[in-house]
Design an enzyme around this catalytic site. Structure first.
Site, PDB file in Angstrom:
ATOM      1  N   ASN A 275     -51.573   7.935  22.724  1.00 22.51           N
ATOM      2  CA  ASN A 275     -50.659   6.865  23.154  1.00 22.51           C
ATOM      3  C   ASN A 275     -51.345   5.657  23.792  1.00 22.51           C
ATOM      4  O   ASN A 275     -50.905   4.532  23.598  1.00 22.51           O
ATOM      5  CB  ASN A 275     -49.553   7.422  24.044  1.00 22.51           C
ATOM      6  CG  ASN A 275     -50.076   8.028  25.312  1.00 22.51           C
ATOM      7  OD1 ASN A 275     -51.090   8.716  25.295  1.00 22.51           O
ATOM      8  ND2 ASN A 275     -49.415   7.786  26.423  1.00 22.51           N
TER       9      ASN A 275
ATOM     10  N   CYS B 287     -46.819   8.733  29.511  1.00 27.14           N
ATOM     11  CA  CYS B 287     -46.561   9.894  30.360  1.00 27.14           C
ATOM     12  C   CYS B 287     -45.813   9.494  31.632  1.00 27.14           C
ATOM     13  O   CYS B 287     -45.015  10.258  32.160  1.00 27.14           O
ATOM     14  CB  CYS B 287     -47.870  10.572  30.721  1.00 27.14           C
ATOM     15  SG  CYS B 287     -49.075   9.422  31.382  1.00 27.14           S
TER      16      CYS B 287
ATOM     17  N   GLU C  97     -57.190  10.903  38.274  1.00 24.52           N
ATOM     18  CA  GLU C  97     -58.050   9.909  37.624  1.00 24.52           C
ATOM     19  C   GLU C  97     -57.875   8.553  38.302  1.00 24.52           C
ATOM     20  O   GLU C  97     -56.918   8.326  39.048  1.00 24.52           O
ATOM     21  CB  GLU C  97     -57.687   9.798  36.128  1.00 24.52           C
ATOM     22  CG  GLU C  97     -57.996  11.078  35.385  1.00 24.52           C
ATOM     23  CD  GLU C  97     -57.949  10.956  33.858  1.00 24.52           C
ATOM     24  OE1 GLU C  97     -57.055  10.272  33.328  1.00 24.52           O
ATOM     25  OE2 GLU C  97     -58.829  11.561  33.199  1.00 24.52           O
TER      26      GLU C  97
ATOM     27  N   GLU D 224     -54.258  16.230  32.666  1.00 25.10           N
ATOM     28  CA  GLU D 224     -53.255  15.154  32.797  1.00 25.10           C
ATOM     29  C   GLU D 224     -52.213  15.393  31.717  1.00 25.10           C
ATOM     30  O   GLU D 224     -52.476  15.122  30.542  1.00 25.10           O
ATOM     31  CB  GLU D 224     -53.915  13.777  32.608  1.00 25.10           C
ATOM     32  CG  GLU D 224     -55.004  13.443  33.610  1.00 25.10           C
ATOM     33  CD  GLU D 224     -54.456  13.135  34.989  1.00 25.10           C
ATOM     34  OE1 GLU D 224     -53.229  13.040  35.154  1.00 25.10           O
ATOM     35  OE2 GLU D 224     -55.266  12.997  35.911  1.00 25.10           O
TER      36      GLU D 224
HETATM   37  P1  NAD Z   1     -51.448  16.647  22.310  1.00 21.66           P
HETATM   38  O1  NAD Z   1     -51.422  17.651  23.376  1.00 21.66           O
HETATM   39  O2  NAD Z   1     -50.804  16.954  21.011  1.00 21.66           O
HETATM   40  O3  NAD Z   1     -52.954  16.223  21.954  1.00 21.66           O
HETATM   41  C1  NAD Z   1     -53.877  15.775  22.926  1.00 21.66           C
HETATM   42  C2  NAD Z   1     -55.294  16.037  22.435  1.00 21.66           C
HETATM   43  O4  NAD Z   1     -55.502  17.451  22.346  1.00 21.66           O
HETATM   44  C3  NAD Z   1     -55.558  15.482  21.030  1.00 21.66           C
HETATM   45  O5  NAD Z   1     -56.887  15.012  20.959  1.00 21.66           O
HETATM   46  C4  NAD Z   1     -55.383  16.713  20.143  1.00 21.66           C
HETATM   47  O6  NAD Z   1     -56.099  16.625  18.943  1.00 21.66           O
HETATM   48  C5  NAD Z   1     -55.949  17.796  21.024  1.00 21.66           C
HETATM   49  N1  NAD Z   1     -55.460  19.143  20.712  1.00 21.66           N
HETATM   50  C6  NAD Z   1     -54.299  19.495  20.118  1.00 21.66           C
HETATM   51  N2  NAD Z   1     -54.227  20.846  19.993  1.00 21.66           N
HETATM   52  C7  NAD Z   1     -55.364  21.351  20.524  1.00 21.66           C
HETATM   53  C8  NAD Z   1     -55.885  22.671  20.716  1.00 21.66           C
HETATM   54  N3  NAD Z   1     -55.205  23.755  20.318  1.00 21.66           N
HETATM   55  N4  NAD Z   1     -57.081  22.815  21.325  1.00 21.66           N
HETATM   56  C9  NAD Z   1     -57.763  21.739  21.755  1.00 21.66           C
HETATM   57  N5  NAD Z   1     -57.335  20.468  21.586  1.00 21.66           N
HETATM   58  C10 NAD Z   1     -56.144  20.273  20.992  1.00 21.66           C
HETATM   59  O7  NAD Z   1     -50.809  15.335  22.953  1.00 21.66           O
HETATM   60  P2  NAD Z   1     -50.421  13.977  22.234  1.00 21.66           P
HETATM   61  O8  NAD Z   1     -49.209  14.196  21.376  1.00 21.66           O
HETATM   62  O9  NAD Z   1     -51.642  13.396  21.612  1.00 21.66           O
HETATM   63  O10 NAD Z   1     -50.040  13.055  23.489  1.00 21.66           O
HETATM   64  C11 NAD Z   1     -48.755  13.021  24.049  1.00 21.66           C
HETATM   65  C12 NAD Z   1     -48.699  13.830  25.326  1.00 21.66           C
HETATM   66  O11 NAD Z   1     -49.739  13.417  26.211  1.00 21.66           O
HETATM   67  C13 NAD Z   1     -47.410  13.630  26.083  1.00 21.66           C
HETATM   68  O12 NAD Z   1     -46.900  14.868  26.523  1.00 21.66           O
HETATM   69  C14 NAD Z   1     -47.829  12.784  27.277  1.00 21.66           C
HETATM   70  O13 NAD Z   1     -46.999  12.908  28.397  1.00 21.66           O
HETATM   71  C15 NAD Z   1     -49.219  13.252  27.516  1.00 21.66           C
HETATM   72  N6  NAD Z   1     -49.980  12.236  28.263  1.00 21.66           N
HETATM   73  C16 NAD Z   1     -50.257  12.457  29.596  1.00 21.66           C
HETATM   74  C17 NAD Z   1     -50.939  11.493  30.345  1.00 21.66           C
HETATM   75  C18 NAD Z   1     -51.228  11.695  31.821  1.00 21.66           C
HETATM   76  O14 NAD Z   1     -52.032  10.949  32.374  1.00 21.66           O
HETATM   77  N7  NAD Z   1     -50.629  12.670  32.486  1.00 21.66           N
HETATM   78  C19 NAD Z   1     -51.351  10.314  29.729  1.00 21.66           C
HETATM   79  C20 NAD Z   1     -51.059  10.124  28.366  1.00 21.66           C
HETATM   80  C21 NAD Z   1     -50.373  11.097  27.641  1.00 21.66           C
END
Ligand code: NAD
Length: 498
Positions: A160, A291, A470, A257
């Site tokens: 995102n 997020c 962070e 996060e």
């Molecule tokens: P996601 O969890 O699908 O993916 C995040 C990362 O993890 C990607 O690089 C993905 O390829 C990797 N990944 C996926 N499955 C994995 C596995 N089994 N093992 C290791 N790595 C794996 O998240 P997304 O859809 O890319 O992002 C959206 C989410 O991120 C939302 O829930 C949002 O709230 C959260 N987010 C949180 C913050 C924060 O600072 N708290 C900031 C931005 C986004």
């Protein structure tokens, strides 16, 4: 301020490689990068394997000794140089970011690029204060602590805000003396590869590496790698849980996060003009794919009807369109699958009793954009907050408006969610606002504002939103362990064994 130029649609001719040990490593297989505005493939990206992960972790491991022992001068100069290069190239990033994940180009230019550069500048500054402590343990001892880097850090980031997320991981991890392997999201890999390409000669080879590919393949292999010393993850709560399960086997520390469900609590004495602007920014900035999004508006019942009307009227005027158009205020969501998932969640909330006040439409934007993943700004009304829209993260441009009568009740409702990332309070009575802020269970609470995240202010959540912070000086401690050396200056011993 970065100027936003009318851009051309980008297409990359050559497949994007991995970046390992200072070299570009081509892959046998690639996957398509799809532009959310149009649905067309605009780049091919290396589909990594466990072997690529092995190679990247080995390169990062080999570079660790040199980087671990580098002076703070060197680390500061390198991080500052990254910031300078980002700033000098600011004009070329907005089109890439808008193409990559549908972020409206005006926001990419105003927010993403300067923020990423500022993160590197911030850690270039605070690294000079990386220090241990000397403990006064009496004249017979010299006792000192020192912050030690951990080794190879695996940085996993979401789609995102890729540039900002990568900066939040690279800058502190490198400042603390670690080497890094980054795994960008498969939905937004290009900006990360381009960033690391741009700074390839700033750091010694192997200090920063990128392996692209799918989460369940590359991400999982990276997390499971025996030579990874820390996992820094930003992404969904379910993915975070899965990763923590793997890490528990090896007792590897993690920074998490995760997702959020932010509530804006509006008191009866709030300034409605300010609140209206903050609500629009809080839920529709970055297409609601944030997020920290303010996806839940808890308004005192005396203001509920008026604020709902104002927000709906303004939401209907938001210009939805091509992320590359500088006039666009709300771009497409990241993918068709995600857009359809958000729309399905809206439909479920309506079936549970929420009223759809505006939005949830797929707009007709003409033939060129027919393959895009658009959704109009959506406002649901659910005065008693009894539907799934009050507790689930939709990660899209969907606001749920609720009503409250009693302060205890609104605090209970705001806290009655699994997440604990960001909440907010609006009141002209500061004592009241601070009293409510104190009772909201989240890592961040904003008062009479939203999205205020100056560097130095820790960002992160509690409960299902994760742990670790962070963006603050203390973030350096997330990437170090404290070592103590206790030296005896005294050779006399008590007569314990005579
Ligand atoms: P996601 O969890 O699908 O993916 C995040 C990362 O993890 C990607 O690089 C993905 O390829 C990797 N990944 C996926 N499955 C994995 C596995 N089994 N093992 C290791 N790595 C794996 O998240 P997304 O859809 O890319 O992002 C959206 C989410 O991120 C939302 O829930 C949002 O709230 C959260 N987010 C949180 C913050 C924060 O600072 N708290 C900031 C931005 C986004």
């Amino acid at each position: 301020m970065t100027s936003v130029l009318a851009p051309q649609r980008l297409t990359l001719d050559a497949p994007l490689p991995h970046l390992i040990g200072g070299e570009e490593v081509a892959a046998d297989r690639t996957f398509a990068a799809v532009e959310p505005s149009t649905g067309r493939t605009w780049a091919e990206v290396a589909a990594g394997t466990a072997a690529d992960v092995d190679r990247a972790v080995a390169a990062a491991g080999a570079a660790f000794e040199q980087w671990r022992t580098s002076s703070l001068d060197t680390r500061q100069a390198c991080l500052w140089e990254v910031a300078e290069r980002l700033t000098a190239s600011a004009e070329r990033w907005p089109a890439l970011l808008a193409t990559e994940n549908g972020r409206a180009i005006r926001e990419a230019g105003l927010i993403d690029v300067p923020t990423a550069a500022e993160i590197f500048r911030f850690f270039a500054g605070v690294v000079r204060d990386l220090h241990g402590r000397s403990l006064p343990c009496g004249p017979g001892a010299h006792v000192a602590t020192s912050p030690r880097p951990l080794g190879v850090v695996a940085a996993l980031v979401p789609w995102n805000s890729p540039l900002i997320s990568v900066a939040h991981k690279l800058a502190p991890a490198l400042a603390a003396g670690n080497t890094v392997v980054v795994k960008p999201s498969e939905l937004a890999s290009v900006s990360t590869v381009e960033l690391v390409r741009m700074i390839a000669d700033v750091f010694p080879p192997g200090v920063v590496n990128v392996v692209t590919g799918l989460g369940p393949e590359v991400g999982q292999a990276l997390v499971a790698h025996p030579d990874v010393a820390k996992v820094s993850f930003t992404g969904g709560t379910e993915t975070g849980r899965r990763i923590l399960g793997r890490l528990s086997e090896r007792l590897v520390p993690a920074l998490m996060e995760l997702g959020g469900k932010g509530s804006m609590v509006v008191c009866p004495d709030a300034d409605l003009d300010t609140v209206t602007e903050d609500v629009l920014t809080g839920i529709f900035a970055a297409n609601g794919e944030v997020c920290f999004a303010a996806s839940r508006l808890l308004v005192h019942r005396s203001l509920h009807a008026e604020l709902l009307e104002r927000v709906c009227a303004r939401a209907e005027r938001i210009r939805v369109g091509d992320a590359l158009d500088p006039q666009t205020q709300l771009g497409p969501l990241i993918s068709r699958a995600h857009r359809d998932g958000v729309a399905a969640r809206v439909a479920a909330a309506v079936a549970e009793g929420a009223e759809l006040c505006t939005g949830a439409r797929v707009p007709d934007l003409g033939a060129d954009l027919a393959g895009g993943s658009y959704l109009t700004p959506t406002v649901l009304s659910s005065p008693e907050g009894t539907t799934s829209a009050s507790c689930e993260e939709f990660f899209g441009p969907v606001l749920t408006v609720e009503a409250w009568d009693d302060e205890d009740d609104v605090v209970r409702r705001a806290n009655d969610v699994a997440y604990g990332l960001a909440n907010g309070v609006w009141s002209t009575d500061l004592a009241r606002a601070l009293r409510i802020a104190d009772r909201l269970e989240s890592g961040m609470v904003w008062v009479n504002t939203w999205f205020a995240t100056p560097l130095g202010q820790p960002q992160g959540g509690v409960r299902a939103s994760g742990f670790g912070r962070e963006g603050a000086a203390s973030t350096l401690l997330e990437y170090t362990s404290t070592k103590v050396v206790h030296a005896s200056l005294d050779s006399t011993r008590p007569p314990m064994w005579t």
